[in-house]
Design a protein around this motif. Structure first.
Motif, mmCIF file in Angstrom:
data_model
loop_
_atom_site.group_PDB
_atom_site.id
_atom_site.type_symbol
_atom_site.label_atom_id
_atom_site.label_comp_id
_atom_site.label_asym_id
_atom_site.label_seq_id
_atom_site.Cartn_x
_atom_site.Cartn_y
_atom_site.Cartn_z
ATOM 1 N N CYS A 21 60.144 13.791 -15.967
ATOM 2 C CA CYS A 21 58.615 14.048 -15.672
ATOM 3 C C CYS A 21 58.594 14.890 -14.476
ATOM 4 C CB CYS A 21 57.880 12.464 -15.299
ATOM 5 S SG CYS A 21 58.772 11.904 -13.768
ATOM 6 N N LEU A 22 57.199 15.678 -14.401
ATOM 7 C CA LEU A 22 57.151 16.369 -13.023
ATOM 8 C C LEU A 22 56.701 15.553 -11.862
ATOM 9 C CD1 LEU A 22 55.218 19.523 -14.761
ATOM 10 C CD2 LEU A 22 57.501 19.309 -13.762
ATOM 11 N N VAL A 23 57.297 15.851 -10.798
ATOM 12 C CA VAL A 23 56.924 14.853 -9.531
ATOM 13 C C VAL A 23 56.134 15.927 -8.625
ATOM 14 C CG1 VAL A 23 58.584 13.140 -10.099
ATOM 15 C CG2 VAL A 23 59.228 15.341 -8.858
ATOM 16 N N ALA A 24 56.180 17.087 -9.027
ATOM 17 C CA ALA A 24 55.286 18.230 -8.072
ATOM 18 C C ALA A 24 55.260 19.445 -9.195
ATOM 19 C CB ALA A 24 55.871 18.423 -6.815
ATOM 20 N N GLU A 25 54.365 20.378 -8.538
ATOM 21 C CA GLU A 25 54.433 21.622 -9.287
ATOM 22 C C GLU A 25 55.840 21.988 -9.613
ATOM 23 O OE1 GLU A 25 51.872 24.900 -7.340
ATOM 24 O OE2 GLU A 25 50.271 23.802 -8.155
ATOM 25 N N LYS A 26 56.082 22.460 -10.736
ATOM 26 C CA LYS A 26 57.424 23.079 -10.957
ATOM 27 C C LYS A 26 58.680 22.477 -10.241
ATOM 28 C CE LYS A 26 55.666 27.835 -11.262
ATOM 29 N NZ LYS A 26 55.611 28.881 -10.190
ATOM 30 N N THR A 27 58.395 20.840 -10.448
ATOM 31 C CA THR A 27 59.618 20.081 -9.846
ATOM 32 C C THR A 27 59.751 18.949 -10.991
ATOM 33 O OG1 THR A 27 58.777 20.499 -7.630
ATOM 34 C CG2 THR A 27 60.484 18.868 -7.714
ATOM 35 N N LEU A 28 61.166 19.133 -11.560
ATOM 36 C CA LEU A 28 61.166 18.298 -12.562
ATOM 37 C C LEU A 28 62.261 16.993 -12.195
ATOM 38 C CD1 LEU A 28 60.984 18.070 -15.666
ATOM 39 C CD2 LEU A 28 63.202 18.936 -15.832
ATOM 40 N N SER A 29 61.967 15.838 -12.466
ATOM 41 C CA SER A 29 62.611 14.793 -12.182
ATOM 42 C C SER A 29 63.415 14.182 -13.568
ATOM 43 C CB SER A 29 62.112 13.714 -11.643
ATOM 44 O OG SER A 29 62.728 12.476 -11.816
ATOM 45 N N LEU A 30 64.671 14.017 -13.533
ATOM 46 C CA LEU A 30 65.238 13.824 -14.880
ATOM 47 C C LEU A 30 65.926 12.340 -14.486
ATOM 48 C CD1 LEU A 30 66.342 17.062 -14.282
ATOM 49 C CD2 LEU A 30 66.152 16.695 -16.574
ATOM 50 N N THR A 42 51.884 23.031 -0.151
ATOM 51 C CA THR A 42 50.893 22.416 -0.451
ATOM 52 C C THR A 42 50.832 20.976 -0.980
ATOM 53 O OG1 THR A 42 50.825 23.170 -2.780
ATOM 54 C CG2 THR A 42 49.615 24.519 -1.542
ATOM 55 N N GLN A 43 49.808 20.271 -0.905
ATOM 56 C CA GLN A 43 50.171 18.763 -1.717
ATOM 57 C C GLN A 43 50.533 18.886 -3.008
ATOM 58 O OE1 GLN A 43 46.627 16.055 -1.202
ATOM 59 N NE2 GLN A 43 47.352 15.147 -3.165
ATOM 60 N N GLU A 44 50.168 19.852 -3.929
ATOM 61 C CA GLU A 44 50.510 19.635 -5.217
ATOM 62 C C GLU A 44 52.192 20.270 -5.402
ATOM 63 O OE1 GLU A 44 47.960 21.611 -4.262
ATOM 64 O OE2 GLU A 44 46.439 19.851 -4.767
ATOM 65 N N GLU A 45 52.859 20.982 -4.135
ATOM 66 C CA GLU A 45 54.084 21.149 -4.435
ATOM 67 C C GLU A 45 54.963 20.106 -3.701
ATOM 68 O OE1 GLU A 45 55.139 25.303 -2.869
ATOM 69 O OE2 GLU A 45 53.531 26.156 -4.262
ATOM 70 N N THR A 46 54.375 19.218 -3.066
ATOM 71 C CA THR A 46 54.924 18.228 -2.379
ATOM 72 C C THR A 46 55.786 17.131 -3.328
ATOM 73 O OG1 THR A 46 53.561 18.389 -0.552
ATOM 74 C CG2 THR A 46 55.037 16.282 -0.473
ATOM 75 N N PRO A 47 57.107 17.176 -3.664
ATOM 76 C CA PRO A 47 57.587 16.254 -4.360
ATOM 77 C C PRO A 47 57.534 14.758 -4.172
ATOM 78 C CG PRO A 47 59.210 17.980 -3.870
ATOM 79 C CD PRO A 47 58.013 18.059 -2.912
ATOM 80 N N PHE A 48 57.208 13.776 -4.921
ATOM 81 C CA PHE A 48 56.841 12.367 -4.692
ATOM 82 C C PHE A 48 55.982 12.103 -3.979
ATOM 83 C CE2 PHE A 48 61.594 13.110 -5.679
ATOM 84 C CZ PHE A 48 61.523 12.524 -7.086
ATOM 85 N N TYR A 49 54.641 12.838 -3.950
ATOM 86 C CA TYR A 49 53.777 12.741 -2.882
ATOM 87 C C TYR A 49 53.098 11.421 -3.131
ATOM 88 C CZ TYR A 49 49.419 13.704 -0.387
ATOM 89 O OH TYR A 49 48.520 13.685 0.475
ATOM 90 N N GLU A 50 52.594 10.860 -4.228
ATOM 91 C CA GLU A 50 52.203 9.613 -4.532
ATOM 92 C C GLU A 50 53.228 8.317 -4.042
ATOM 93 O OE1 GLU A 50 49.544 7.799 -5.374
ATOM 94 O OE2 GLU A 50 48.735 9.785 -5.000
ATOM 95 N N VAL A 67 54.774 11.937 7.536
ATOM 96 C CA VAL A 67 54.059 13.025 8.248
ATOM 97 C C VAL A 67 54.054 14.357 7.273
ATOM 98 C CG1 VAL A 67 53.634 14.457 10.232
ATOM 99 C CG2 VAL A 67 54.676 11.898 10.603
ATOM 100 N N PRO A 68 53.053 14.490 6.402
ATOM 101 C CA PRO A 68 52.934 15.436 5.561
ATOM 102 C C PRO A 68 52.716 17.016 6.064
ATOM 103 C CG PRO A 68 51.398 14.008 4.750
ATOM 104 C CD PRO A 68 51.788 13.459 6.194
ATOM 105 N N VAL A 69 53.444 17.901 6.132
ATOM 106 C CA VAL A 69 53.111 19.124 6.599
ATOM 107 C C VAL A 69 52.939 20.142 5.585
ATOM 108 C CG1 VAL A 69 53.672 20.800 8.223
ATOM 109 C CG2 VAL A 69 54.367 18.678 8.789
ATOM 110 N N GLU A 70 51.538 20.638 5.301
ATOM 111 C CA GLU A 70 51.444 21.271 4.400
ATOM 112 C C GLU A 70 50.956 23.030 4.864
ATOM 113 O OE1 GLU A 70 48.373 19.358 2.282
ATOM 114 O OE2 GLU A 70 49.946 17.448 1.968
ATOM 115 N N THR A 71 51.835 23.890 4.977
ATOM 116 C CA THR A 71 51.588 24.914 5.326
ATOM 117 C C THR A 71 50.506 25.903 4.954
ATOM 118 O OG1 THR A 71 53.628 26.163 4.247
ATOM 119 C CG2 THR A 71 54.022 25.160 6.437
#
Ligand SMILES: Cc1cc2nc3c(=O)[nH]c(=O)nc-3n(C[C@H](O)[C@H](O)[C@H](O)COP(=O)(O)OP(=O)(O)OC[C@H]3O[C@@H](n4cnc5c(N)ncnc54)[C@H](O)[C@@H]3O)c2cc1C
Length: 247
Positions: free
Chosen positions: A15-24, A152-160, A174-178
């Motif tokens: 499954c995708l866990v962020a933009e262009k970030t795949l979990s297997l 960004t939030q979308e690029e943050t893996p495992f945000y939820e 503490v999420p930092v989104e540049t």
């Protein structure tokens, strides 16, 4: 060629866990396989045309979840390995080497110190393993803080999942989104420095710091710790994901 002392692994989910970030997710054939949270292994294709090609990946699942294990990776373009991973199908066969690495949770007296985990991008993987282990074992750690650094939030893996950990009181997050809306044009250095000031206000002096991620991100974070906080090296432990660009 097979990896020395590798175990067979069957792909059971992606499954995708962020933009262009795949979990297997894999199921291991060997029920006696063991690893510690924070360790990594070589994941290798068994079937042609990539048979034998491998990458080092940190376990993102907890040891308690064995014989299932998960890894997560950024899907960089131009990497045949990653392109094949993104096309992998359920029940495809892989091999996973014996675990390695000393990037482990503090033990003994150090266990009681406030622990701050700084995850640069995909560097959250070993921390996810540690946090899931802490959460599942019901261990209470005083002052566990996770800082995630992404564009960004979308690029943050495992945000939820991070949000859930915070909600459950497992840790402070503490999420930092540049490039997020709150960045309002400030530099990465300025955003990270402010975030760390807030964290150190909470933990006081004496926190133990762990850093993980691509070398460029880890080096950048370590520089801020050195120049803005004169943070002592002996309380800093780093896991560099060599193979990602270093600049
Ligand atoms: C301890 C550790 C843990 C890691 N954990 C993760 C993780 O959880 N998730 C993740 O996405 N990545 C992780 N990495 C990085 C991963 O191994 C890959 O290097 C990275 O994902 C880039 O792969 P690529 O196929 O996109 O690069 P490519 O463009 O295919 O690789 C560029 C070049 O670097 C070489 N190379 C690739 N990996 C390595 C390496 N590890 N050491 C030396 N040379 C290498 C390749 O052979 C190629 O020549 C970790 C690395 C280490 C050392």
């Amino acid at each position: 060629m097979s990896l020395e002392s590798a175990v067979g692994a069957r792909l059971i989910g992606t499954c995708l866990v962020a933009e262009k970030t795949l979990s297997l997710e894999f199921e291991l054939a060997d029920m006696s396989y063991r690893f510690e949270a924070g360790q990594a292994a070589s994941l290798s294709f068994v079937d042609p045309p990539l048979s034998g090609d491998s990458r080092t990946l940190s376990f993102s699942s907890a040891p308690a979840e064995l014989p299932r294990v998960t890894f997560a990776t950024r899907l960089a373009s131009g990497s045949p390995f990653k392109e094949s991973l993104s096309r992998a199908r359920l029940n495809d066969r892989f091999e996973i080497s014996s675990p390695f690495g000393e990037f482990l949770l503090p033990k003994g007296e150090e266990e009681s110190l406030p622990l701050v985990l700084l995850a640069g991008g995909i560097g959250i993987t070993p921390f996810r393993s540690m946090i899931r282990q802490i959460r599942q074992s019901g261990q209470k750690r005083c002052h566990l803080t996770l800082l995630t650094l992404n564009r960004t939030q979308e690029e943050t893996p495992f945000y939820e999942e991070c949000r859930l950990w915070k909600e459950e009181g497992v840790l402070s997050w503490v999420p930092v989104e540049t490039r997020g809306p709150a960045a309002s044009g400030r530099s990465r250095e300025s955003l990270v420095t402010s975030a760390l000031e807030g964290i150190f206000k909470e933990t006081g002096d004496g926190a133990r710091l762990y850093l993980a991620g691509p070398p460029a991100m880890v080096d950048g974070l370590a520089r801020i710790l050195e120049t803005a906080f004169r943070f002592p090296q002996e309380r800093l432990t780093m896991d560099l994901f060599f193979g990602y660009p270093s600049t």
